[in-house]
Design a protein around this motif. Structure first.
Motif, PDB file in Angstrom:
ATOM      1  N   SER A 230       0.850  -1.191   0.000  1.00  0.00           N
ATOM      2  CA  SER A 230       0.000   0.000   0.000  1.00  0.00           C
ATOM      3  C   SER A 230       0.884   1.239   0.000  1.00  0.00           C
ATOM      4  CB  SER A 230      -0.904   0.012   1.242  1.00  0.00           C
ATOM      5  OG  SER A 230      -1.704   1.172   1.267  1.00  0.00           O
TER       6      SER A 230
ATOM      7  N   TYR B 267      -7.215  -1.916  -0.439  1.00  0.00           N
ATOM      8  CA  TYR B 267      -6.230  -1.099   0.262  1.00  0.00           C
ATOM      9  C   TYR B 267      -4.793  -1.431  -0.144  1.00  0.00           C
ATOM     10  CZ  TYR B 267     -10.571  -0.615   2.716  1.00  0.00           C
ATOM     11  OH  TYR B 267     -11.906  -0.399   2.984  1.00  0.00           O
ATOM     12  N   ASN B 268      -4.658  -2.271  -1.149  1.00  0.00           N
ATOM     13  CA  ASN B 268      -3.344  -2.548  -1.731  1.00  0.00           C
ATOM     14  C   ASN B 268      -3.101  -1.559  -2.869  1.00  0.00           C
ATOM     15  OD1 ASN B 268      -4.684  -5.562  -1.158  1.00  0.00           O
ATOM     16  ND2 ASN B 268      -2.651  -5.245  -0.287  1.00  0.00           N
TER      17      ASN B 268
ATOM     18  N   LYS C 181      -6.848   2.349   5.169  1.00  0.00           N
ATOM     19  CA  LYS C 181      -5.773   2.783   4.259  1.00  0.00           C
ATOM     20  C   LYS C 181      -4.613   3.377   5.037  1.00  0.00           C
ATOM     21  CE  LYS C 181      -4.024   3.373   0.151  1.00  0.00           C
ATOM     22  NZ  LYS C 181      -3.615   2.213  -0.665  1.00  0.00           N
TER      23      LYS C 181
ATOM     24  N   THR D 175      -0.935   1.639   4.739  1.00  0.00           N
ATOM     25  CA  THR D 175       0.181   2.448   4.237  1.00  0.00           C
ATOM     26  C   THR D 175       1.285   2.569   5.274  1.00  0.00           C
ATOM     27  OG1 THR D 175      -1.342   3.713   2.844  1.00  0.00           O
ATOM     28  CG2 THR D 175       0.811   4.694   3.273  1.00  0.00           C
TER      29      THR D 175
END
Length: 428
Positions: free
Chosen positions: A123, A287-288, A311, A315
């Motif tokens: 991410s 969310y990748n 997210k 990340t």
């Protein structure tokens, strides 16, 4: 000496002065054009590579299970290049204030490692790579033209503008971002023409390759009035708070990974396993990667309430563990989904709320209010500009002295006409 001799001397002096400025102007046009051409070509290739990697991963979702393997490849590349202690974009920002020298090997390393991160489902964004690619290219061009140390600072900013412009298709934002991001409260006006030339040349190259600029269509933009202003200010205030939380999360996890897991290979493998496990828990790949599809969905008025939190976590783990990329596109994702959710709760159009969230969080985390306002025009058009300007102003002031980049210098206070000259990490 009669008065005509005096006049001749004055005229001669003025002409020589004008010619010297013209010579500098022409020199910078040439240097910036070369930087823009190289930056545009590299940025276009990088854009296509990340897009293709993302498309392949989306079509073959199982590849995420190999993310730890991709991490091992990234660490090995950096060790072989003797760049393990590389601080990423922070090195680029520091170079603008120091010697302006960045190793050329930074460019291929960040290019390949970011594509690997996206290919296997980490991410992350793309702009961290853009700034590092651009800075490395600019530094190399500076050495090619034998520029002195001060001019190398400018050409590094030219490189940043060029690749940022090529990657996002936002040439004006690219110019102002490079001028603003290094020192909060000061803009490097001497770099305005060079960065403008580099950015526009790079943007022209992307158009030649038919690469679409980043742009979002908003279905509804509220009229300017007391209610819309109050709603906008409220979202901006929340974005400022969220930017502080996101910065703290990113820095805390990165520090925690490095403190408790000393081995670079083990750290990135554990981080990769965590991202894989979280992907399995949420049951989707939203969310990748960059999550651009969900940003678009949010600007159209649809977002999951928990999306911005997930997210942020994805990340922070990805970047903290050592995968490469950037945090600005994830910032767009978090801001868009957060703004969309909050707007729906306060009676504002969710799509427009998503747009405000993107601008507000970008400004809060990067401390670049002028670039944020210009960004709103390039992403959403000029309608609603005053509301976007309010968002940028409120978020900038209330986000305090936190920042995405530790090397960013806070030159002037946000609340007083006061010179403080501290880095972001010193005032946290």
């Amino acid at each position: 000496m009669d008065k005509w001799d005096v006049i001749k001397r004055i005229v001669r002096h003025k002409l020589m002065s004008a010619m010297s400025f013209l010579a500098v102007f022409m020199r910078w046009l040439i240097v910036a054009a070369v930087t823009g051409i190289i930056g545009g070509l590299v940025g276009s290739a990088f854009n296509i590579s990340v897009t293709e990697a993302t498309a392949w991963r989306t079509a073959h979702s199982y590849i995420v299970f190999l993310l730890p393997v991709g991490g091992i490849v990234i660490v090995t590349m950096y060790k072989l290049a003797h760049m393990v202690k590389n601080k990423g974009t922070n090195d680029i920002i520091e170079s603008v204030r120091t010697d302006g020298n960045i190793p050329l090997r930074t460019a291929p390393l960040i290019f390949v490692s970011t594509v690997i991160t996206h290919f296997f489902g980490g991410s992350a964004g793309r702009e961290g790579a853009a700034l590092q690619l651009g800075g490395s290219i600019g530094s190399w061009v500076g050495r090619l033209f034998r520029l002195d140390e001060k001019d190398k600072h400018i050409v590094v900013m030219c490189g940043m503008s060029a690749v940022f412009s090529a990657l996002f298709g936002t040439p004006l934002t690219a110019i102002l971002f490079s001028l603003e991001v290094v020192s909060v409260g000061v803009m490097y006006y001497s770099a305005l023409i060079p960065c403008s030339a580099a950015s526009l040349v790079a943007y022209g190259i992307t158009l030649y390759f038919n690469l679409e600029p980043t742009h979002f269509e908003l279905a509804y933009i509220p009229a300017l009035g007391p209610v819309s202003i109050a709603q906008t200010a409220f979202i901006a205030m929340l974005c400022a708070l969220l930017s502080i939380i996101f910065c703290m999360l990113l820095h805390t996890l990165e520090k925690g990974f490095k403190t408790y897991i000393k081995n670079d290979y083990l750290r990135i493998v554990i981080g990769g396993v965590m991202v894989v496990a979280m992907t399995m828990l949420v049951g989707c790949g939203d969310y990748n990667g960059t999550g651009t599809a969900l940003i678009t969905s949010a600007t159209q008025g649809s977002a999951k309430p928990e999306a911005f939190l997930l997210k942020m976590l994805f990340t922070a783990v990805t970047i903290g563990a050592g995968y490469k990329g950037g945090e600005i596109v994830p910032t767009f994702f978090v801001g868009a989904t957060f703004g969309c959710t909050v707007a729906g709760l306060i009676g504002m159009d969710p799509g427009f709320g998503a747009a405000l969230g993107m601008v507000g969080l970008f400004c809060g985390m990067l401390n670049c209010p002028v670039a944020s306002i210009i960004l709103s025009i390039e992403l959403f058009g000029q309608q609603g500009l005053i509301l976007f300007a309010i968002t940028a102003g409120v978020s900038y002031m209330l986000s305090g002295y936190y920042g995405l980049y530790h090397s960013q210098k806070i030159v002037y206070s946000k609340v007083k006409a006061e010179y403080i000259n501290k880095t972001a990490k010193e005032v946290l």
